[in-house]
Design an enzyme around this catalytic site. Structure first.
Site, short mmCIF file in Angstrom:
data_model
loop_
_atom_site.label_atom_id
_atom_site.label_comp_id
_atom_site.label_asym_id
_atom_site.label_seq_id
_atom_site.Cartn_x
_atom_site.Cartn_y
_atom_site.Cartn_z
N THR A 14 0.82 -1.22 0.00
CA THR A 14 0.00 0.00 0.00
C THR A 14 0.85 1.27 0.00
OG1 THR A 14 -0.15 0.07 2.41
CG2 THR A 14 -1.84 -1.20 1.25
N ASP A 15 0.16 2.37 -0.29
CA ASP A 15 0.81 3.68 -0.24
C ASP A 15 0.45 4.37 1.08
OD1 ASP A 15 -1.79 4.61 -0.53
OD2 ASP A 15 -1.52 5.23 -2.61
N LEU A 16 0.79 5.62 1.20
CA LEU A 16 0.54 6.37 2.43
C LEU A 16 -0.94 6.42 2.82
CD1 LEU A 16 3.24 7.54 3.46
CD2 LEU A 16 2.20 9.76 3.23
N ILE A 19 -3.98 2.42 0.46
CA ILE A 19 -4.55 1.72 -0.68
C ILE A 19 -3.41 1.08 -1.49
CG2 ILE A 19 -6.59 3.20 -0.77
CD1 ILE A 19 -5.38 4.62 -3.17
#
Length: 129
Positions: A14-16, A19
């Site tokens: 995931t990203d920050l 997601i």
């Protein structure tokens, strides 16, 4: 025949925002293709050693529809769309339950070690019919 491959979303996927980072969908569908080929009875290492044939992605057309999130359980569904002597076209979908999150049409080609087109291995052609 639709092949199904489970994927669990880890924090590293995931990203920050929590997601799934867009490029990771390509990793998910790559893993699913590897297992699809294995389930068809094709040992890709042996195929390379014995026949000098490898597979490469020629084209990917992808649609990102709804984000997957940390800790989701997903399924990648892989289905054959078309096949020629040197090319396979697949549809791959990433789903969370019944929800379609990502869809791609992937074209694979068979290549020699020098990068030239090769005929699809007989074992693969036979098992896809």
């Amino acid at each position: 025949m639709t092949h199904k491959f489970p994927v669990h979303v880890y924090y590293e996927d995931t990203d920050l925002a929590g997601i799934v980072y867009y490029a990771n969908y390509l990793k998910f569908i790559e893993r699913a293709r590897t297992e699809w080929v294995r389930d068809l009875g094709v040992d890709q290492v042996k195929l390379k050693e014995d026949e000098g044939v490898v597979f490469a992605v020629r084209r990917v057309e992808a649609d990102y529809l709804t984000p997957a999130r940390f800790d989701d359980d997903l399924v990648v569904e892989t289905a054959l769309e078309a096949m020629t002597g040197v090319r396979i076209v697949l549809t791959q979908e990433v789903k969370r339950g019944e929800d379609l999150l990502f869809s791609a049409q992937v074209t694979l080609v068979a290549l020699t070690p020098t990068g030239h087109p090769a005929r699809l291995p007989a074992v693969l052609r036979r098992n896809l019919h």
